[in-house]
Scaffold this motif. Structure first.
Motif, PDB file in Angstrom:
ATOM      1  N   LEU A 161     -14.657   1.254  -1.869  1.00  0.00           N
ATOM      2  CA  LEU A 161     -15.649   1.632  -0.860  1.00  0.00           C
ATOM      3  C   LEU A 161     -15.005   2.480   0.234  1.00  0.00           C
ATOM      4  N   ALA A 162     -13.815   2.073   0.681  1.00  0.00           N
ATOM      5  CA  ALA A 162     -13.136   2.799   1.752  1.00  0.00           C
ATOM      6  C   ALA A 162     -12.821   4.236   1.367  1.00  0.00           C
ATOM      7  N   ALA A 163     -12.696   4.513   0.075  1.00  0.00           N
ATOM      8  CA  ALA A 163     -12.381   5.860  -0.392  1.00  0.00           C
ATOM      9  C   ALA A 163     -13.615   6.728  -0.585  1.00  0.00           C
ATOM     10  N   GLU A 164     -14.818   6.170  -0.422  1.00  0.00           N
ATOM     11  CA  GLU A 164     -16.043   6.934  -0.598  1.00  0.00           C
ATOM     12  C   GLU A 164     -16.285   7.860   0.597  1.00  0.00           C
ATOM     13  N   ARG A 221     -10.305  -4.879   5.763  1.00  0.00           N
ATOM     14  CA  ARG A 221      -9.947  -4.155   6.989  1.00  0.00           C
ATOM     15  C   ARG A 221     -10.051  -2.646   6.773  1.00  0.00           C
ATOM     16  N   ALA A 222      -9.623  -2.160   5.604  1.00  0.00           N
ATOM     17  CA  ALA A 222      -9.689  -0.724   5.321  1.00  0.00           C
ATOM     18  C   ALA A 222     -11.128  -0.237   5.290  1.00  0.00           C
ATOM     19  N   ALA A 223     -12.026  -1.024   4.680  1.00  0.00           N
ATOM     20  CA  ALA A 223     -13.422  -0.620   4.602  1.00  0.00           C
ATOM     21  C   ALA A 223     -14.079  -0.612   5.975  1.00  0.00           C
ATOM     22  N   HIS A 224     -13.727  -1.596   6.816  1.00  0.00           N
ATOM     23  CA  HIS A 224     -14.262  -1.591   8.183  1.00  0.00           C
ATOM     24  C   HIS A 224     -13.741  -0.386   8.966  1.00  0.00           C
TER      25      HIS A 224
END
Length: 524
Positions: A161-164, A221-224
Motif C-alpha cells: 500500500l505504501a508503494a502505491e 508505520r510506512a503506510a501511515h
C-alpha cells in the motif's frame, strides 16, 4: 539511492540544520524513541490536515510531565520550503499523543511534515490536502483497508500500500484486536493485559498498550507516513460484536458486563483510539461517547460519508449466539438501527445536498443481502445479523431513499468480513431483475482470518442465493485500490501471496468498474 517510500518510512532527516530551526538532524535516521510509533496524517480538508504522533520512552512510557513538540510542514522532502510550523503539547493524560490541526494550506497539494521532541527529529511523513470545494479534479485514487489482526500474520499488504500512488486511504475498522496472546508466530503475540484469561481489553492501559504494539509494526508505520488516512472504528477496537453499550452476547461469567460496566470499558477504548489516530474529533476523557462520523468532499468529484455503525446501534436482533441466524429475524427488526436516528438524518441530508459526481458511504459491515450456507442445514441458509442483514428495514429505507432522491452514483465501501465481496445493491433483493440502486465494494482483510473451508461452498452457493454478488474471494489478504474520474469508478483487488512472512509480492487478482449514470458492476 533511497526511494521516497524508504525516506518516509525510515525518517531520514534532510536539509541544513540552519534551515530546519528544529535542531540537529544527526540522530533522526536511526532513532527508536521518542518517535518509535511513527507519524501519521489524516482527515484531509482543502486547507488542512491533522498531523499525529505519540511520544514514547525507552520502556514504552514517559514520565508524567508534559512535553513540548515542534512540528513543521513543507512543500518538499528536504524542508527547504517550510510553509507552516508551530509547537504542540504532548500531555501525559493523553498518553503524550499529539494532534495538530494544521490549516492555511493550499488545496489539492502534496506536503511533507515532521516533529521534533527531546532534541530528536521524527520520521518524515507525506500528506495531501483535499481539492478546493469548487474544483473538479480529473481523478482521485484511494486505498481501502481494514481488519489487521496482529496475531494472525504479517502485514506485507501495508508495504505494498505504501508503494502505491494514492491521494488518501480509508481504514474501515478493526485496527486492533482485543484477544489474549495466542499467535503461532513467536514475535506476534499480543501485548499483556491487566486481567489475563478474559480474552478482552478492559483498562485504558490495556488499550494503549495494544495500539502501541500495532503502531510499532514497520509496515503499518510506512503506510501511515505515505498518505493521509481517514479511519473509523468497527467492533474490535473495543470488543467483538458489541452494540452501543451492550456487551457481546456470547460473554459469560467474569466476561459479562452490565451496560454501566461496559460503558466504562468503551470510554477507555474510545480514548485510546483517539490517542492513536490522526482524526479530527473532540475527546472528553472518561466519556463513553466520541463522535467520529464525519464527511469529506474531494471537490465536486466525490463526497465521502464516513459512518460509525457501532456506537449508536441497537442490539443485534434475536439474541442468537454468534449473531448468525434466520433471515426473517433481521427482516422483522423494524425498530433496529445500525446508525441511530441522528446519524441516519445526517447521512441522508448529506447525500441529498451533495454536489458531487460520486456519493460514497464508507462504513464497516456489508450492506448487501448475503445468505450463507447453514452448517446445520435447517434452514438451508442463514445471515449475519451483525451486518445490515440484521437491520434489513433500515437498509430498505436507505436504498429506497437513494433511488427516490436520485442520488448521483452511490457507492458503498465496507470491510469486517475478512473477504472480498463486490455486489450490486438492488431495490428488491428478492427480485434479481429489480433495479440496481448502488454498488458495494467490500475489502478483504490485511491479515485477519477467513475460514478456508467456507470459501468453496460460498462460491458455489452465491449464483443460487446471492445472484447480485458479482465477485467473491475468501482466500486472499490485501486491500482495495480505487480510481475514479467523472466517467467511471474502477476498483482493483490487491492481494499478497502470503502473510506468513513480513515481505511478500502483491498482485491484482480482479478489477471491476461502474460507469457514472449507469449503476451496476462490470469486470474491468
Amino acid at each position: 539511492m533511497l526511494d521516497r517510500r524508504h525516506v518516509l518510512a525510515g525518517g531520514v532527516a534532510l536539509g541544513a540544520a540552519a534551515t530546519l530551526g528544529l535542531g540537529s538532524p544527526a540522530h533522526a535516521a536511526d532513532t527508536v524513541t521518542p518517535f518509535g510509533l511513527g507519524v501519521a496524517s489524516g482527515d484531509p480538508l482543502p486547507d488542512g490536515v491533522v498531523l499525529w504522533t505519540r511520544l514514547v520512552g525507552e520502556d514504552g512510557a514517559l514520565t508524567g510531565r508534559a512535553v513540548q513538540v515542534g512540528w513543521q510542514i513543507a512543500e518538499d522532502e528536504r524542508f527547504r520550503r517550510i510553509v507552516q510550523s508551530g509547537t504542540a503539547t504532548a500531555r501525559p493524560e493523553l498518553a503524550h499523543s499529539v494532534h495538530v490541526e494544521a490549516c492555511g494550506l493550499r488545496p489539492g497539494r502534496e506536503y511533507f511534515y515532521r516533529f521534533r521532541a527531546h532534541g530528536q527529529l521524527s520520521p518524515v511523513g507525506r500528506t495531501r490536502t483535499a481539492p478546493a470545494a469548487h474544483a473538479d479534479p480529473s481523478r482521485l485514487r484511494l486505498g481501502v483497508v481494514n481488519c489487521q489482526d496482529f496475531q494472525n500474520g504479517y502485514w506485507p499488504a501495508y508495504d505494498a500500500l505504501a508503494a502505491e500512488d494514492l491521494d488518501v486511504v480509508f481504514h474501515l475498522g478493526d485496527y486492533i484486536y482485543e484477544y489474549d496472546a495466542h499467535s503461532r508466530f513467536a514475535d506476534r503475540n499480543h501485548s499483556p493485559v491487566a486481567t489475563p484469561g478474559l480474552d478482552q481489553l478492559r483498562t485504558l492501559e490495556d488499550y494503549r498498550g495494544r495500539h502501541a504494539q500495532y503502531k510499532g509494526d514497520p509496515a503499518l508505520r510506512a503506510a501511515h507516513a505515505a498518505f493521509a488516512w481517514v479511519p473509523t472504528w468497527d467492533d474490535h477496537e473495543t470488543e467483538n460484536n458489541y452494540a452501543g453499550t451492550t456487551d457481546e452476547i456470547d460473554d459469560t461469567g467474569a466476561k459479562r458486563q452490565s451496560p454501566e460496566e461496559f460503558a466504562r470499558q468503551r470510554a477507555a477504548a474510545y480514548q485510546a483510539y483517539y490517542e492513536h489516530m490522526p482524526i479530527r474529533a473532540r475527546l472528553r476523557p472518561g466519556s463513553s461517547e466520541l463522535r467520529i462520523y464525519r464527511r469529506f468532499d474531494f471537490g465536486r468529484l466525490a463526497r465521502f460519508n464516513v459512518l460509525d455503525t457501532r456506537q449508536y446501534r441497537t442490539d443485534q436482533p434475536g439474541g442468537i449466539p454468534g449473531d448468525f441466524g434466520p433471515e426473517a429475524v433481521g427482516r422483522a427488526n423494524t425498530a433496529g438501527s445500525l446508525t441511530g436516528d441522528e446519524q441516519e438524518r445526517w447521512l441522508t441530508q448529506g447525500l441529498r445536498s451533495s454536489p458531487a459526481r460520486w456519493n460514497v458511504i464508507a462504513q464497516q459491515v456489508m450492506m448487501s443481502r448475503t445468505r450463507f450456507p447453514n452448517p446445520t442445514g435447517v434452514p438451508p441458509t442463514i445471515v449475519n445479523l451483525d451486518q445490515w442483514d440484521g437491520y434489513a428495514p433500515q437498509r430498505d429505507r436507505l436504498l429506497k431513499f437513494l433511488a427516490d432522491a436520485r442520488i448521483a452514483n452511490p457507492v458503498v465501501l465496507a470491510g469486517d468480513i475478512h473477504s472480498t465481496w463486490f455486489s450490486d445493491l438492488l431495490a428488491d433483493f428478492d427480485n434479481p431483475a429489480s433495479a440496481t440502486v448502488a454498488v458495494e465494494f467490500v475489502a478483504t482483510s490485511v491479515s485477519s482470518d477467513f475460514p478456508v473451508v467456507f470459501d468453496g461452498p460460498i462460491k458455489a452457493l452465491n449464483p443460487l442465493v446471492n445472484p447480485h454478488v458479482r465477485y467473491f474471494d475468501g482466500l486472499a489478504r490485501g486491500y482495495l485500490r480505487c480510481e475514479l474520474d467523472r466517467d467511471s469508478w474502477r476498483t482493483d483487488v490487491r492481494v499478497v501471496a502470503s502473510i506468513e512472512t513480513r515481505t511478500s509480492p502483491v498482485r491484482t487478482s480482479a478489477s471491476f468498474a461502474v460507469e457514472a449514470g449507469r449503476p451496476g458492476l462490470r469486470q474491468a
